[in-house]
Scaffold this motif. Structure first.
Motif, mmCIF file in Angstrom:
data_model
loop_
_atom_site.group_PDB
_atom_site.id
_atom_site.type_symbol
_atom_site.label_atom_id
_atom_site.label_comp_id
_atom_site.label_asym_id
_atom_site.label_seq_id
_atom_site.Cartn_x
_atom_site.Cartn_y
_atom_site.Cartn_z
ATOM 1 N N ASP A 139 7.478 7.501 6.656
ATOM 2 C CA ASP A 139 6.140 8.237 7.284
ATOM 3 C C ASP A 139 6.069 7.055 8.823
ATOM 4 O O ASP A 139 5.955 5.780 8.901
ATOM 5 C CB ASP A 139 4.554 8.543 7.114
ATOM 6 C CG ASP A 139 3.360 8.306 7.427
ATOM 7 O OD1 ASP A 139 3.398 8.117 8.633
ATOM 8 O OD2 ASP A 139 2.702 9.655 7.124
ATOM 9 N N VAL A 157 0.592 5.746 2.744
ATOM 10 C CA VAL A 157 1.535 6.217 3.544
ATOM 11 C C VAL A 157 2.838 6.323 2.917
ATOM 12 O O VAL A 157 3.225 5.316 1.845
ATOM 13 C CB VAL A 157 1.704 6.216 4.927
ATOM 14 C CG1 VAL A 157 -0.427 6.326 5.894
ATOM 15 C CG2 VAL A 157 2.039 4.524 5.026
ATOM 16 N N ILE A 166 8.350 6.915 -3.219
ATOM 17 C CA ILE A 166 8.112 5.342 -3.000
ATOM 18 C C ILE A 166 9.755 5.789 -3.528
ATOM 19 O O ILE A 166 10.793 4.511 -3.938
ATOM 20 C CB ILE A 166 7.168 5.314 -3.875
ATOM 21 C CG1 ILE A 166 6.445 4.798 -2.449
ATOM 22 C CG2 ILE A 166 7.836 3.806 -4.412
ATOM 23 C CD1 ILE A 166 4.698 4.785 -2.967
ATOM 24 N N ARG A 170 2.357 9.068 -4.049
ATOM 25 C CA ARG A 170 3.611 9.448 -3.515
ATOM 26 C C ARG A 170 4.776 8.586 -3.799
ATOM 27 O O ARG A 170 5.707 8.188 -3.505
ATOM 28 C CB ARG A 170 3.169 8.805 -1.438
ATOM 29 C CG ARG A 170 2.722 9.426 -0.990
ATOM 30 C CD ARG A 170 1.673 8.837 0.018
ATOM 31 N NE ARG A 170 0.771 9.409 0.619
ATOM 32 C CZ ARG A 170 -0.791 9.604 0.454
ATOM 33 N NH1 ARG A 170 -0.956 8.755 -0.711
ATOM 34 N NH2 ARG A 170 -1.659 10.638 1.156
ATOM 35 N N THR A 212 5.712 -0.989 5.702
ATOM 36 C CA THR A 212 6.467 -1.827 5.306
ATOM 37 C C THR A 212 7.425 -1.940 5.145
ATOM 38 O O THR A 212 8.430 -0.072 5.693
ATOM 39 C CB THR A 212 5.985 -0.862 3.743
ATOM 40 O OG1 THR A 212 4.453 -1.325 3.622
ATOM 41 C CG2 THR A 212 6.505 -1.722 3.014
ATOM 42 N N TRP A 223 10.327 -0.741 3.417
ATOM 43 C CA TRP A 223 10.869 -0.677 2.425
ATOM 44 C C TRP A 223 12.396 -0.567 2.135
ATOM 45 O O TRP A 223 12.517 -1.307 0.654
ATOM 46 C CB TRP A 223 10.774 1.184 1.929
ATOM 47 C CG TRP A 223 9.069 1.740 1.607
ATOM 48 C CD1 TRP A 223 8.965 1.580 3.668
ATOM 49 C CD2 TRP A 223 8.509 1.651 0.677
ATOM 50 N NE1 TRP A 223 6.764 2.104 2.404
ATOM 51 C CE2 TRP A 223 6.748 1.885 1.269
ATOM 52 C CE3 TRP A 223 8.644 0.944 -0.224
ATOM 53 C CZ2 TRP A 223 5.913 2.135 0.361
ATOM 54 C CZ3 TRP A 223 7.777 1.320 -1.304
ATOM 55 C CH2 TRP A 223 6.821 1.530 -1.020
ATOM 56 N N PRO A 225 7.130 5.888 2.693
ATOM 57 C CA PRO A 225 7.790 5.866 3.094
ATOM 58 C C PRO A 225 8.977 6.597 4.007
ATOM 59 O O PRO A 225 8.608 7.925 4.089
ATOM 60 C CB PRO A 225 8.834 5.412 1.752
ATOM 61 C CG PRO A 225 8.217 4.961 0.978
ATOM 62 C CD PRO A 225 7.372 6.046 1.436
ATOM 63 N N SER A 257 0.901 -1.286 0.260
ATOM 64 C CA SER A 257 0.142 0.133 0.003
ATOM 65 C C SER A 257 0.805 1.448 0.057
ATOM 66 O O SER A 257 1.717 1.077 0.845
ATOM 67 C CB SER A 257 -0.851 -0.026 1.430
ATOM 68 O OG SER A 257 -1.467 1.286 1.308
ATOM 69 N N GLY A 258 0.274 1.958 -0.990
ATOM 70 C CA GLY A 258 1.458 3.790 -1.191
ATOM 71 C C GLY A 258 0.012 4.534 0.198
ATOM 72 O O GLY A 258 0.526 5.616 -0.644
ATOM 73 N N ARG A 274 3.998 5.812 10.130
ATOM 74 C CA ARG A 274 2.301 5.171 10.026
ATOM 75 C C ARG A 274 2.661 4.065 9.183
ATOM 76 O O ARG A 274 1.980 2.388 9.269
ATOM 77 C CB ARG A 274 0.809 5.747 9.637
ATOM 78 C CG ARG A 274 0.695 6.534 10.511
ATOM 79 C CD ARG A 274 -0.445 7.798 10.124
ATOM 80 N NE ARG A 274 0.049 7.689 8.779
ATOM 81 C CZ ARG A 274 -0.269 8.889 7.841
ATOM 82 N NH1 ARG A 274 -1.412 8.851 8.275
ATOM 83 N NH2 ARG A 274 -0.702 9.148 6.967
ATOM 84 N N SER A 275 3.753 3.582 8.795
ATOM 85 C CA SER A 275 3.999 2.732 7.868
ATOM 86 C C SER A 275 4.479 1.721 8.025
ATOM 87 O O SER A 275 4.798 1.794 8.682
ATOM 88 C CB SER A 275 5.361 3.510 6.155
ATOM 89 O OG SER A 275 5.923 2.159 5.980
#
Length: 401
Positions: A308, A304, A337, A333, A313, A315, A306, A301-302, A310-311
């Motif tokens: 952030d 939020v 990304i 975003r 993921t 990355w 990288p 999901s993008g 709240r992310s």
């Protein structure tokens, strides 16, 4: 002209004369109807023999003889002996037993319709002496009931509740058969903006369609307000469909809704949908995996960026993979990304494609690399909803597109 009627044969004596292919086709339905079946035949097909061995019918292993139809309610005459067929038919006539003859429909007192079933509905079609046409009409009706294109909603014995239906990537033909059928039976449809909007035009006039984006929130958060609306309509005794884009459980918050319904004691059915993470690249001619190119694909999901807090993921780890990356909700975003992926190891010349409104008539595609895709998306005014595919599979686009 035949008068159509549905026979309730449970516990009633039914006699089948002949144990060949005709009997093999007709016996299962008679057994399923609960009939007390007696088979009269010197020999039978292996399938019919198996029915007898299982105790599903009583087999008199001999030729027909006068008196076999005594106390019968219904008879099927299907031997290869014209004289035996005529004699059995005459006995049926004398005892007022409805009789079907496989060899000569004109001398029968009953005809077997072409039958089919779908979701508790039995379809029976008679077209006189044209059984192939009967079968064709039956198939068309059953298929329509099965896939929801022929609307026949239940009005009795319906259980109120909610169905979380994945509508697919946008093309209304890509919703599942079950999803379309549930839509045809709904009293209320609460739809997302990204759901297949064309399907709403097919709903009956009495169906209440609610735009989830326009539910009054008041003191509630958006998702909580949607949950409350689902519960409220279901408690009012209505059949509710929550129509969502893609799949309910792929970035669709479907589990939150299912949990809220469970807590409220509302029956909930989840109908998976065709996720855009695979179908949209496919519609644009891009395989998310390809032999010798990519043995894996990751969907992220993008919504939020990288970095952030709240992310969820990882990355940097994602950048070090060699497979395909599919980004949903990432148009706004994409610059961050792409920068993060290249900073952690993905080559800047990695091919990228952005597909807007995939599978619909408005589908658009823009290609680039991690180095320039953000500029390309901005210059071409690509807007959500769009799916972004990152990896060498982008160059494997089908040449016929």
């Amino acid at each position: 002209m035949a008068y159509p009627v549905g026979l309730r044969l449970e516990g009633k004596k039914v006699v089948v004369i002949g144990g060949g292919q005709v009997a093999q086709r007709r016996l299962p339905a008679l057994i399923a109807a609960g009939a007390d079946v007696t088979l009269v035949a010197p020999a039978a097909t292996p399938s019919v023999e198996a029915m007898a061995a299982a105790g599903e019918l009583c087999w008199e292993q001999r030729p027909y003889r006068d008196g076999d139809l005594a106390d019968a309610w219904y008879a099927l005459v299907a031997t290869g002996d014209p004289e035996a067929n005529a004699a059995a038919s005459a006995e049926a006539e004398a005892h007022r037993v409805w009789c079907v003859r496989s060899d000569d429909a004109s001398r029968a007192t009953a005809w077997t319709p072409a039958t089919g079933r779908s979701e508790g509905v039995t379809v029976a079609v008679l077209t006189g002496r044209d059984p192939r046409r009967s079968a064709a009409v039956r198939d068309a009706i059953v298929e329509g009931l099965h896939d929801g294109t022929l609307a026949a909603p239940r009005h009795r014995e319906r259980t109120p509740g909610v169905a979380l239906v994945g509508g697919g990537p946008g093309d209304p033909d890509l919703i599942t058969v079950r999803g379309r059928r549930l839509l045809a039976e709904a009293d209320v449809v609460i739809a997302d903006r990204l759901g297949p909007r064309d399907l709403l035009d097919e709903l009956a006039p009495h169906v209440e369609v609610i735009d989830a984006a326009k539910i009054p929130y008041g003191r509630f958060m958006a998702q909580e307000a949607i949950n409350n609306a689902l519960i409220e309509h279901a408690r009012a005794g209505k059949s509710v469909v929550r129509l969502k884009g893609g799949d309910p459980f792929v970035f669709g918050r479907g589990m939150e809704e299912a949990e809220a319904l469970a807590e409220a004691g509302i029956p909930c059915t989840v109908v998976p949908g065709v996720t855009s993470s695979i179908s949209v690249p496919g519609a644009a001619g891009i395989p998310v995996t390809h032999r010798g190119v990519a043995h894996e694909f990751t969907v992220v999901s993008g919504h939020v960026a990288p970095g952030d807090e709240r992310s969820l993921t990882n990355w940097p780890a994602l950048a070090r993979t060699t497979g395909t990356i599919v980004v949903l909700m990432g148009v706004e975003r994409i610059a961050a990304i792409a920068e993060t992926l290249t900073a952690h190891g993905r080559p800047a010349d990695t091919p990228v494609a952005a597909i807007q409104e995939g599978t619909t008539a408005a589908q658009r595609r823009v290609d680039g690399t991690l180095a320039d895709i953000a500029v390309r998306i901005r210059d071409e005014d690509i807007r959500p909803p769009a799916v972004i595919v990152i990896g060498d599979v982008v160059t494997r686009t089908r040449r016929d597109r």
